[in-house]
Design an enzyme around this catalytic site. Structure first.
Site, PDB file in Angstrom:
ATOM      1  N   GLN A 125     -14.498   0.039   3.893  1.00 23.51           N
ATOM      2  CA  GLN A 125     -13.724   1.270   4.069  1.00 23.51           C
ATOM      3  C   GLN A 125     -13.067   1.660   2.747  1.00 23.51           C
ATOM      4  O   GLN A 125     -12.238   0.916   2.229  1.00 23.51           O
ATOM      5  CB  GLN A 125     -12.667   1.017   5.140  1.00 23.51           C
ATOM      6  CG  GLN A 125     -11.725   2.160   5.386  1.00 23.51           C
ATOM      7  CD  GLN A 125     -10.484   1.686   6.131  1.00 23.51           C
ATOM      8  OE1 GLN A 125     -10.283   0.502   6.335  1.00 23.51           O
ATOM      9  NE2 GLN A 125      -9.633   2.614   6.517  1.00 23.51           N
ATOM     10  N   SER A 128      -7.839   3.638   0.726  1.00 24.21           N
ATOM     11  CA  SER A 128      -6.655   3.428  -0.118  1.00 24.21           C
ATOM     12  C   SER A 128      -6.996   3.534  -1.597  1.00 24.21           C
ATOM     13  O   SER A 128      -8.090   3.141  -2.025  1.00 24.21           O
ATOM     14  CB  SER A 128      -6.067   2.041   0.130  1.00 24.21           C
ATOM     15  OG  SER A 128      -5.599   1.936   1.444  1.00 24.21           O
ATOM     16  N   GLU A 243      -8.798   1.196  13.566  1.00 22.71           N
ATOM     17  CA  GLU A 243      -8.358   0.060  12.759  1.00 22.71           C
ATOM     18  C   GLU A 243      -7.182  -0.623  13.437  1.00 22.71           C
ATOM     19  O   GLU A 243      -7.131  -1.840  13.563  1.00 22.71           O
ATOM     20  CB  GLU A 243      -7.950   0.537  11.364  1.00 22.71           C
ATOM     21  CG  GLU A 243      -7.389  -0.587  10.497  1.00 22.71           C
ATOM     22  CD  GLU A 243      -7.158  -0.161   9.055  1.00 22.71           C
ATOM     23  OE1 GLU A 243      -6.908   1.033   8.837  1.00 22.71           O
ATOM     24  OE2 GLU A 243      -7.224  -1.023   8.184  1.00 22.71           O
ATOM     25  N   GLU A 376       6.554   0.537   8.718  1.00 25.04           N
ATOM     26  CA  GLU A 376       7.339   1.769   8.640  1.00 25.04           C
ATOM     27  C   GLU A 376       6.501   2.966   9.110  1.00 25.04           C
ATOM     28  O   GLU A 376       6.994   3.818   9.861  1.00 25.04           O
ATOM     29  CB  GLU A 376       7.828   1.994   7.202  1.00 25.04           C
ATOM     30  CG  GLU A 376       8.926   1.031   6.745  1.00 25.04           C
ATOM     31  CD  GLU A 376       8.438  -0.407   6.515  1.00 25.04           C
ATOM     32  OE1 GLU A 376       7.223  -0.631   6.336  1.00 25.04           O
ATOM     33  OE2 GLU A 376       9.305  -1.307   6.512  1.00 25.04           O
TER      34      GLU A 376
END
Lengths: 407, 390
Positions: A125, A128, A243, A376
């Site tokens: 994947q 990022s 995911e 978060e």
């Protein structure tokens, strides 16, 4: 949570479960997992519509509820087979639902899915980037059209399995003049080409489970685009939702999973028992058990085939619980916990390595609340998507991406 | 996962259960709103006998898990747990714990007899109410019946804190006799019986001191029979109390989230601030876990093939006590100043939450049971993880 199933749904689901069970038993009888190759077994499951039971027929499925996959997995593992998820986690857990939903050519989708199911073609994947972590939609890698191909440049990071992958799920910026969510496009890129360079990324345990991927004029066919040009964010959401489900969604029997390590350690070290540690372990066990029950309940009440935000609940809870259980284990071990065998770099994935140590897994667990969405971000998702609380005021939503400050 | 009956599996919800939930919610909205709670908690009795009789007679919500031949609805404990959630969410005053939680299951598990059968039918109908005189601030154990001694039908002793005793038409007394525990029915108006109401932190569920000074009771069960009845009562009450805690926590989450969407500070809804949003998210996570644990306890008591019912109840009580208390504390915090006022309902829920956490054993007491059942009995099959040796 999804609305609970009605009694009628339950009754028809029961007979579907019986048919799935029968089909899975037939496959393991004809292809004994202990003697045939993994490729043969998984290929037979794919051909029988048992690789992803919720997929359409012809794409490794039977159009059933996704919860019934557990019936297949149980039969296969009980017969000595591996889990399809474990062999090709990114492809099986995240790539498959994305290509099924957004693939534009059914033959191409089928051509991807079968070797994905068998593990012959590993997927990774490419989301990022060094400059785009939680804010993954702010990513900067570019794809520029060139005939019936696109030319890709940029740098990706935290790419599991990139060094062995055949295919990569790539999100790249195709229009920097659009606001960030609208200028992205999703592709499936061939990882084994000269324009793709994979370098190991060493982590605090000493291992390099992940990679950095440099894309230098890499090429991707337009036929391998998923969804429309500029609609890549919507496609990426499908991958990300799966995911979270994949990371948090595995349940075993009571006392299994990470808490089992604490129980084993507790039994092995009676000399270190104190009432305070005992209560701490009882509290952790209770939370692990209620987490397990919550996953079982979510699976039982899920009627829709798509993972919803409850995946975010389980990802959040599972990640924080892992860390606390390993912290408990370190405290229980005491001074001995300060030993470490070897920081030499290897390519072993700590959780997949039968030789890994508690101390390695303790260190590895720091990543649990970061990878796949930080805790978060998970709490934002729960607050905004489940509870419908308003979002933070933002300064990037309506501006062209190229004008948004980055760094 | 084991199939239970009628093709149902654990956590399935039937259409009847959905209807039960919405019927009770409508009833509470109309007949037991916040103004009613406040009026009742300021009244002498603290509850409304007529409303209680409607819960029993009209809605059949007081004996959902009691077999039909004993005057109940013939459902399972999961039905009663759904009712407990809704009644808890509305802070229904009245002897829910004493009657529905403890007395009814104790009677169901006690040997049949004229006295038992008549009382059970009345409790189901809501025409009489009861309290269990026992140590109900700890899990079931040797101390449960230790406060009262029995010699034949004569009962003596004091139990300092008995929920719902002042409301009760009948006291169900757990006593200790020469041959072990005794379960007896006592008329609170009889000679030698004193019921003294005490000021209660939770004004929606009142406590009383019960003194028995040579009072005469009708013995329903002794020895193993009495022990079995009490154990069953604590199991059922534990599952129902956990469900009540779920109802409370869910209601607090709903009202807090609604407030966070409408309350504006610094020019925007406070729910848009992550510090507020994340606390709400944690409340949600807690509610989901508590609901799973409470439902699992109800399912396991209803069908012990699913799990060790005592362990399932201990898990539920340990987790739901923490979650409901935390939700109540967070609800006050997130409401800010208004949450600390008498005018706002948050304190009513907070007081119920802290009382519920203490009743039938604290989270710590139940973790002790869990530790004894799980940690102290680990077998050789539980392997130690590989540890680095340097």
């Amino acid at each position: 949570m999804s609305p609970p199933a009605t009694t009628t749904d339950t009754l028809s689901a029961t007979s579907e479960a019986a048919r799935v069970e029968e089909a899975a038993r037939a496959v393991v009888a004809a292809h004994d997992p202990r003697t045939v190759s993994r490729e043969e077994l998984f290929g037979a499951l794919y051909d029988a519509g048992l690789a992803w039971v919720h997929h359409p027929e012809g794409l490794g499925g039977r159009g059933l509820s996704r919860g019934l996959q557990a019936v297949v997995d149980e039969i296969v593992t009980a017969a000595g087979g591996a889990r399809m998820f474990a062999v090709n986690p990114i492809g099986y857990g995240m790539g498959a639902p994305t290509v099924v939903e957004y693939g534009r050519d059914r033959e191409q989708v089928a051509a991807w899915l079968r070797p994905m199911a068998t593990g012959e073609e590993i997927w990774c994947q490419l989301f990022s980037e060094p400059g785009a972590g939680s804010d993954v939609a702010g990513l900067a890698s570019t794809a520029v059209p060139d005939g019936d191909e696109w030319v890709v440049n940029g740098q990706k990071v935290w790419t599991t399995l990139a060094h062995v992958a055949r295919w990569g799920m790539l999100v790249a910026r195709t229009d920097p003049d659009q606001p960030k969510h609208r200028g992205l496009t999703y592709f499936v890129i061939d990882m084994q080409q000269p324009g793709v360079e994979v370098r190991p990324l060493r982590q605090m345990t000493g291992q390099a489970e992940f990679n950095e991927v440099y894309l230098n004029d890499a090429r991707v066919l337009d036929a391998h685009r998923l969804g429309e040009v500029g609609a890549g964010w919507k496609v990426a959401i499908t991958t990300l939702m799966n995911e979270r489900t994949a990371i948090g969604g595995v349940t075993g029997p009571r006392g299994s999973g990470v808490i089992a390590e604490a129980l084993g350690l507790w039994r092995a070290h009676p000399e270190r028992h104190t009432p305070v540690l005992r209560d701490r372990l009882a509290a952790l066990w209770t939370r692990a058990e209620t987490h397990r029950l919550t996953l079982a309940r979510a699976r039982r009440t899920a009627t829709a085939g798509q993972p919803g935000p409850e995946g975010s609940v389980s990802k959040l809870v599972g990640a924080e619980l892992n860390q606390e259980v390993y912290e408990f284990c370190m405290d229980l071990l005491g001074p001995e916990a300060l030993l470490y065998d070897d920081y030499t770099m290897s390519r072993e994935r700590v959780h997949a390595d039968p030789g890994s140590t508690l101390q390695q897994r303790f260190l590895r667990s720091r990543a649990n609340t970061i990878e796949g969405g930080t805790s978060e971000v998970m709490r934002n998702i729960l607050g905004e998507r489940v509870l419908s609380l308003p979002g933070e005021p933002r300064s990037d939503s309506d501006r062209p991406w190229k004008e948004v400050p980055r760094g | 996962m084991a199939e239970v009956e009628n093709g149902l599996q654990e956590f399935d919800v039937t259409e009847e259960q959905r209807e039960l939930r919405s019927a009770l919610r409508r009833f509470c909205e109309r007949a037991h709103d916040e103004a009613t709670v406040r009026r009742l908690m300021d009244s002498d009795d603290g509850w409304d006998r007529a409303l209680w009789a409607r819960l029993g007679g009209e809605l059949g919500a007081l004996a959902l898990a009691v077999p039909e031949e004993l005057g109940g609805a013939g459902g399972t404990l999961v039905d009663q747990a759904i009712a407990a959630e809704e009644l808890g969410a509305a802070l229904v005053t009245g002897p829910l714990l004493g009657t529905v939680g403890l007395a009814v299951p104790a009677l169901v598990a006690a040997p049949a007899g004229q006295e038992r059968d008549a009382l059970l039918a009345d409790l189901a109908e809501g025409t009489r109410v009861a309290a269990l005189v026992a140590d109900v601030f700890a899990p079931h154990g040797p101390a449960t019946a230790a406060g009262v001694t029995a010699e034949g039908t004569t009962l003596s002793g004091t139990v300092a804190l008995v929920p719902d005793a002042a409301a009760a038409d009948v006291l169900l007394v757990a006593a200790t006799g020469p041959d072990g525990p005794v379960l007896a029915v006592v008329d609170p108006a009889a000679a030698g019986v004193g019921v003294q109401e005490r000021g209660s932190l939770d004004p929606t569920r009142r406590l009383a001191r019960v003194t028995l000074d040579g009072a005469t009771g009708t013995v329903l069960a002794t020895g193993a029979d009495a022990d079995h009845a009490l154990a069953h009562a604590f199991r059922v009450a534990g599952a129902l109390l956990a469900a009540e805690q779920v109802g409370i926590a869910q209601r607090l989450l709903d009202t807090t989230v609604a407030y966070a969407k409408e309350r504006l500070q610094f020019g925007r809804p406070i729910g848009s601030f992550q510090a507020v949003k994340h606390r709400c998210a944690d409340m949600l996570v807690g509610v989901e876990q508590a609901r799973s644990a409470a439902l699992h306890a109800a399912w396991s008591v209803a069908d012990p093939r699913l799990d060790d019912a005592d362990l399932a109840v201990a898990i539920a009580q340990a987790r739901c006590s923490e979650v409901a208390y935390r939700a109540a504390a967070d609800a006050i915090q997130l409401h800010g100043g208004i949450g600390f006022t008498w005018e706002h309902a948050a304190h009513l829920y907070y007081k119920r939450a802290i009382a519920d956490a203490e009743l039938l054993g604290s989270a710590e007491a139940h973790r002790e049971r869990i530790a004894a059942a799980v940690l102290d009995t680990l077998g050789a099959d539980v392997a130690a993880p590989q540890v680095a040796t340097g």
